[in-house]
Design an enzyme around this catalytic site. Structure first.
Site, PDB file in Angstrom:
ATOM      1  N   GLU A 163      -1.985 -12.662  -0.528  1.00  0.00           N
ATOM      2  CA  GLU A 163      -1.389 -11.911  -1.477  1.00  0.00           C
ATOM      3  C   GLU A 163      -1.964 -11.676  -2.851  1.00  0.00           C
ATOM      4  O   GLU A 163      -2.040 -10.263  -3.455  1.00  0.00           O
ATOM      5  CB  GLU A 163      -0.116 -12.681  -2.155  1.00  0.00           C
ATOM      6  N   ARG A 220      -2.864  -7.585  -3.576  1.00  0.00           N
ATOM      7  CA  ARG A 220      -2.360  -6.872  -4.867  1.00  0.00           C
ATOM      8  C   ARG A 220      -3.308  -7.019  -6.115  1.00  0.00           C
ATOM      9  O   ARG A 220      -3.631  -5.661  -6.674  1.00  0.00           O
ATOM     10  CB  ARG A 220      -0.905  -7.789  -5.124  1.00  0.00           C
ATOM     11  N   ASP A 264       1.020  -8.203  11.678  1.00  0.00           N
ATOM     12  CA  ASP A 264       1.182  -6.652  11.286  1.00  0.00           C
ATOM     13  C   ASP A 264      -0.249  -6.054  10.788  1.00  0.00           C
ATOM     14  O   ASP A 264      -1.159  -5.461  11.444  1.00  0.00           O
ATOM     15  CB  ASP A 264       2.195  -6.218  10.436  1.00  0.00           C
ATOM     16  N   GLU A 268       7.624   0.175   4.205  1.00  0.00           N
ATOM     17  CA  GLU A 268       7.032   0.429   5.538  1.00  0.00           C
ATOM     18  C   GLU A 268       7.628   1.564   6.384  1.00  0.00           C
ATOM     19  O   GLU A 268       6.602   2.245   7.008  1.00  0.00           O
ATOM     20  CB  GLU A 268       7.082  -0.675   6.669  1.00  0.00           C
TER      21      GLU A 268
END
Length: 650
Positions: free
Chosen positions: A268, A272, A402, A536
């Protein structure tokens, strides 16, 4: 015996007079003192001195891998340090700890967890293989020194010349069609509304709680603050919200404190903060973003200090640099989507710093993955950072897996199509996915099932809906005979994800939807019905619009805008909802930072001309932060490409 040679001493040694005892002891103590003192005059290399006299400096032990530079790096010249990076082995320090760690991982790496499970706790007593690691910061000292010698070496002006088109297009991507322009302006208004309320009620915190009108910090970023600010930098700039952008930039310069001592998600923080600062620098050239991102990049390196070089998922960003695996991760494993979603950002950290260590770290991950056997060509979601073996045979293109696949094709594209290894890995993985996971429902919907040790689970997560766009952008570089097939497959997946929206009462999609027991593209479990402002599906709309210009994708995007306005907009910001099948909204009181970074950015791009962040020049990380294609030949030449400057000034 000595006693027998002294005058007046009996054979038994017991007849010493008091004066004789005193003389003997005085002689013996003088001899010992003389011998011990002589040690101080011996050379350092003499073995006796090393045995009796401890070293004056307290040498620390670091956790290392084959690619890490340890204590020797302090004593070697810089060029020798770089060469020795991949050969110097460090000792491994491993010990059990009793620590409780909670983390809210709501992005792609986890997914498919109901809200009450977003804070997985680390077990009190850790099993073997989940040992918390301690490092001294040696690697940080080394890289800091290296980077100090390369300060300001990146030529931003030359970089701009290597772009084929101006980043914001000829007219900031302004569409000529009045209706499309009106819709784009609506998205811009949504962004300003979300930002203004964040600034009013949660400034400096990580995210806004719109219902309670306060800020949320959480424990996902290890003490870092301002996640919504960093995530919004490029979105504000792209949309032309310059006053808001300047506010954000000033906060980064004066208030973004990277010297936190908290425990953060490596994934993360990377997507980010590192991604957000990188894109802000490449779009604006503001040195503050470069300075901050290079400082932060160094703090992530100790996570790679494992026997295999596969990083652990959690890292302390403070001076200790400790790292460990998530408490909920099977047998202390690392997560495929987490360690597989570092490549884009780390390649650019090397570009800016001219320090090869970042590239070496992510290339080592590739090396490990290429060595290990893949069941049916598939990549399971859990890998041991200690043994380098798969821990479970659970495969998902949604949560946990993913963005690993996304970063393979994007690494190839970002390398100016020179990274043949990434290309081979991607198309081999795509072939295995098609063979084992791609399914067709009785109603004709194409979906991606999950694979659990050879048994299919006919479920598709919202997170997996990015794959329509992924397959689409990779279609043109596949085998000639499969290019149209891949584009068709991308369209079919995107259509299925749109159906998950269309079949709900709110016209927003659930966290996961199933294709069994008569259900198609709908959530059958209460725990899967929530929507947390995820991007998404809209992401795939944007890519498919760019690739086909089929107007249905813009129409579907507008339907999503209307649904967001109706069900997620509150008086003080945007909030996720707990049940997409209920027309009465129950808000979850969270305006996720990725809503500003991804959802609204992709919508804005969907209603803009294609030259706004042209796909010829930019790839997007999994947080929608644009990173430029690296054109090595141009950057290393004297004058840049023949296209240099021509389009960037239009």
């Amino acid at each position: 015996m000595v006693f027998r040679k002294l005058p007046g001493v009996s054979a038994s040694g017991m007849g010493l007079r008091l004066s004789q005892k005193f003389v003997f002891l005085l002689f013996l103590s003088g001899l010992v003192t003389l011998c011990f003192g002589a040690l101080f005059f011996l050379p350092d290399s003499v073995r006796l001195k090393r045995i009796f006299l401890p070293k004056s400096d307290n040498q620390a032990v670091t956790v290392g891998s084959e690619n890490d530079v340890g204590e020797h790096s302090k004593k070697m010249p810089r060029e020798q340090t770089a060469k020795g990076d991949s050969t110097t082995k460090l000792k491994i320090l491993s010990r059990k700890q009793s620590v409780t760690h909670e983390a809210r991982t709501v992005e792609r790496s986890v997914g498919n967890k109901p809200p009450e499970e977003w804070n997985p706790s680390r077990t009190k007593t850790e099993p073997v293989g989940r040992a918390r690691e301690s490092v001294t910061g040696e690697e940080r000292v080394t890289t800091s020194t290296q980077k100090g010698q390369n300060k300001d070496i990146f030529d931003f002006e030359k970089f701009k010349q290597c772009l084929l088109k101006a980043p914001l297009g000829k007219d900031n991507g302004k569409p000529s069609d009045p209706q499309t322009l009106q819709r784009r302006e609506k998205v811009k208004e949504m962004m300003k509304f979300a930002w203004d309320n964040y600034k009013l009620y949660a400034w400096g915190k990580n995210e806004l709680r719109p219902s309670s009108r306060n800020g949320h910090i959480g424990n996902m970023f290890g003490g870092l603050r301002g996640a919504s600010i960093v995530d919004s930098l490029d979105t504000l700039y792209i949309m032309g919200l310059m006053e808001e952008y300047e506010e954000a930039k000033k906060w980064v310069e004066t208030d973004l404190d990277l010297n936190s001592n908290g425990e953060a998600s490596l994934f993360e923080v990377n997507i980010r903060y590192v991604g957000g600062l990188l894109s802000a620098y490449y779009l604006t050239g503001a040195e503050v973003f470069k300075r901050k991102v290079l400082e932060l990049g160094e703090k992530l390196l100790p996570a790679f200090n494992t026997p295999t070089g596969i990083p652990r998922g959690v890292i302390n960003l403070g001076s200790s640099g400790t790292s460990w695996s998530w408490g909920w991760a099977s047998a202390g494993s690392s997560i495929l989507a987490e360690f597989g979603s570092l490549h884009l950002e780390f390649m650019h950290l090397t570009e800016l710093s001219h320090n090869p260590i970042y590239t070496e770290k992510v290339m080592n991950i590739r090396k490990v993955l290429n060595k290990i056997e893949k069941p049916h060509g598939l990549y399971p979601n859990f890998l041991s950072p200690v043994s380098g073996n798969w821990v479970q045979h659970h495969v998902s293109i949604g949560g946990l897996g993913d963005s690993f696949y996304e970063y393979l094709i994007k690494s190839y594209l970002m390398s100016d199509k020179t990274d043949e290894d990434a290309k081979t890995m991607y198309y081999n993985a795509l072939e295995a996915i098609e063979t084992n996971l791609v399914q067709k429902s009785p109603g004709g919907l194409t979906y991606l099932a999950e694979w659990r040790g050879g048994i299919l689970d006919h479920k598709m997560g919202h997170l997996a809906c990015f794959s329509g766009g992924m397959v689409g952008i990779g279609a043109d570089d596949g085998p000639q005979e499969k290019r149209q097939h891949y584009l068709d497959l991308a369209a079919e997946i995107t259509h299925t994800c749109h159906e998950s929206y269309a079949r709900s009462a709110t016209k927003l999609g659930p966290e996961a939807f199933r294709f069994d027991a008569g259900a198609e593209a709908t959530a059958t479990r209460l725990s899967d019905r929530y929507y947390i402002l995820r991007p998404e599906v809209i992401e795939s709309y944007m890519y498919m619009w760019r690739l086909t210009h089929d107007p249905k994708y813009r129409q579907w995007g507008w339907e999503a805008v209307e649904a967001l306005e109706k069900h997620c907009r509150t008086e003080s910001g945007f909030s996720g909802i707990r049940d997409v099948y209920s027309s009465v909204a129950s808000h979850d009181n969270m305006q996720q930072s990725f809503f500003l970074a991804e959802t609204l950015k992709y919508l804005y791009m969907l209603f803009s001309d294609d030259d706004l962040l042209s796909l010829e020049d930019w790839v997007f990380n999994t947080e929608a932060h644009p990173l430029p294609v690296v054109r090595k030949n141009c950057l290393q030449s004297e004058t840049g490409t023949q296209n240099a400057g021509k389009s960037t000034t239009e």
